[in-house]
Write a protein that holds these residues in place. Structure first.
Motif, PDB file in Angstrom:
ATOM      1  N   GLY A  55      -9.556  45.697  61.663  1.00  0.00           N
ATOM      2  CA  GLY A  55      -8.278  45.277  62.225  1.00  0.00           C
ATOM      3  C   GLY A  55      -8.295  45.324  63.735  1.00  0.00           C
ATOM      4  O   GLY A  55      -8.782  46.287  64.333  1.00  0.00           O
TER       5      GLY A  55
ATOM      6  N   THR B 270      -3.064  44.275  64.379  1.00  0.00           N
ATOM      7  CA  THR B 270      -2.970  45.228  63.274  1.00  0.00           C
ATOM      8  C   THR B 270      -2.709  46.641  63.785  1.00  0.00           C
ATOM      9  O   THR B 270      -1.847  47.362  63.272  1.00  0.00           O
ATOM     10  CB  THR B 270      -4.273  45.210  62.452  1.00  0.00           C
ATOM     11  OG1 THR B 270      -4.549  43.874  62.040  1.00  0.00           O
ATOM     12  CG2 THR B 270      -4.166  46.100  61.231  1.00  0.00           C
TER      13      THR B 270
ATOM     14  N   SER C 142       0.950  46.867  58.515  1.00  0.00           N
ATOM     15  CA  SER C 142       0.234  45.720  59.067  1.00  0.00           C
ATOM     16  C   SER C 142      -1.213  45.776  58.603  1.00  0.00           C
ATOM     17  O   SER C 142      -1.869  46.808  58.717  1.00  0.00           O
ATOM     18  CB  SER C 142       0.293  45.752  60.600  1.00  0.00           C
ATOM     19  OG  SER C 142      -0.463  44.700  61.159  1.00  0.00           O
TER      20      SER C 142
ATOM     21  N   GLN D 225      -5.017  43.291  58.339  1.00  0.00           N
ATOM     22  CA  GLN D 225      -5.770  42.108  58.755  1.00  0.00           C
ATOM     23  C   GLN D 225      -6.575  41.608  57.558  1.00  0.00           C
ATOM     24  O   GLN D 225      -7.225  42.392  56.877  1.00  0.00           O
ATOM     25  CB  GLN D 225      -6.714  42.453  59.905  1.00  0.00           C
ATOM     26  CG  GLN D 225      -7.586  41.304  60.378  1.00  0.00           C
ATOM     27  CD  GLN D 225      -8.401  41.685  61.599  1.00  0.00           C
ATOM     28  OE1 GLN D 225      -7.855  41.862  62.689  1.00  0.00           O
ATOM     29  NE2 GLN D 225      -9.707  41.848  61.426  1.00  0.00           N
TER      30      GLN D 225
END
Length: 298
Positions: A229, A233, A245, A247
């Motif tokens: 990430g 992220t 969050s 990725q």
């Protein structure tokens, strides 16, 4: 090129940052796509590399993989600017002063990406060769921070600020693509890589839900390898405060011919599977927020 103009909203005057989808029935999740821009027209006189080499740095056609989701209320934040000219998945201070002839900025953030030539403004291509023919005018590129970078990240902050007033949990998925071969990486590269900054940017439940859904669709999936990430992220994932969050990296060869950057025969199958996953994701979000809101009322 934006292939789906339904619910399209440009967020800046240059029409380089845009939001697709949304509406009254939109779930509290934002999809970001910071790396699939391919409008190279304005930069042709500055660069020494051919276009094919430069395009290997972009997340080719991720925008087309995602665009149908906007018809179903999902919000997609994206750009038409190529990654090498402005990487929205970087800290705005990751600037290579040597790339410019008049850069006087002092607040530089030194990172491994910056040292490799992949800061906010790339100085090198994927072969570690210089991109530009000459040093650039910092005054021109500084404007891109205000006119594009800040607009993109302000839109993310606005999304979270707005949705947190209505929902217990909000979500962000940052979509990317990765090459089928990575220099120096010896392990098999999965078809899908789910990154949550090693558990720091997402609840375990949300990450595992996404991983399981991709596996159920027949993809090979890995967590945090080879990518855990990036800035988006890491910066917006605060699971202890209701903001998760992650990725998602999609291996390019499962939907793309990497040599000539044309869509391969599997493209529409991959696109359809992502659509199905996101429909199940909508149900997950609704159920998760509903149960938490009931607990709040109780």
């Amino acid at each position: 090129m934006i292939d789906n103009t339904n619910n399209l909203k440009y967020l800046n005057k240059k029409k380089t940052i845009y939001l697709l989808g949304g509406g009254n029935e939109s779930p509290p999740i934002l999809f970001t796509n910071p790396h699939s821009g391919r409008n190279y027209y304005h930069y042709k006189n500055d660069i020494r590399n051919d276009l094919k080499q430069l395009r290997k740095m972009e997340d080719t056609y991720i925008d087309i993989l995602l665009n149908d989701l906007s018809n179903n209320g999902f919000k997609i934040l994206a750009t038409t600017t190529p990654t090498i000219f402005l990487d929205l998945n970087r800290d705005y201070r990751e600037i290579d002063k040597n790339l410019f002839f008049n850069c006087d900025i002092q607040n530089i953030k030194e990172t491994r990406n910056l040292q490799s030539g992949y800061g906010l403004f790339f100085s090198k291509n994927h072969n570690q060769e210089p991109i530009y023919l000459k040093k650039l005018d910092w005054n021109l590129y500084r404007k891109k921070i205000d006119e594009e970078y800040c607009v993109f990240h302000n839109a993310i902050e606005e999304f979270f600020n707005c949705e947190k007033q209505k929902n217990s949990n909000c979500y962000l998925i940052d979509f990317h693509s990765m090459p089928s071969k990575l220099k120096g990486y010896v392990k098999p590269i999965p078809e899908i890589c789910i990154g949550d900054n090693f558990g720091k940017s997402s609840t375990t439940d949300f990450r595992e839900f996404i991983c399981n859904k991709f596996q159920q669709q027949g993809f090979t999936v890995a967590k945090n390898e080879p990518f855990s990430g990036g800035y988006i992220t890491q910066n917006y994932g605060l699971p202890n405060h209701g903001s998760s969050s992650i990725q998602i990296e999609i291996r390019k060869d499962i939907y793309l011919n990497e040599d000539n950057l044309s869509l391969n025969k599997n493209f529409f199958e991959v696109k359809d599977k992502i659509y199905k996953i996101c429909e199940e994701l909508r149900d997950y979000i609704e159920l998760n927020n509903s149960s938490l809101n009931k607990k709040r009322i109780a």
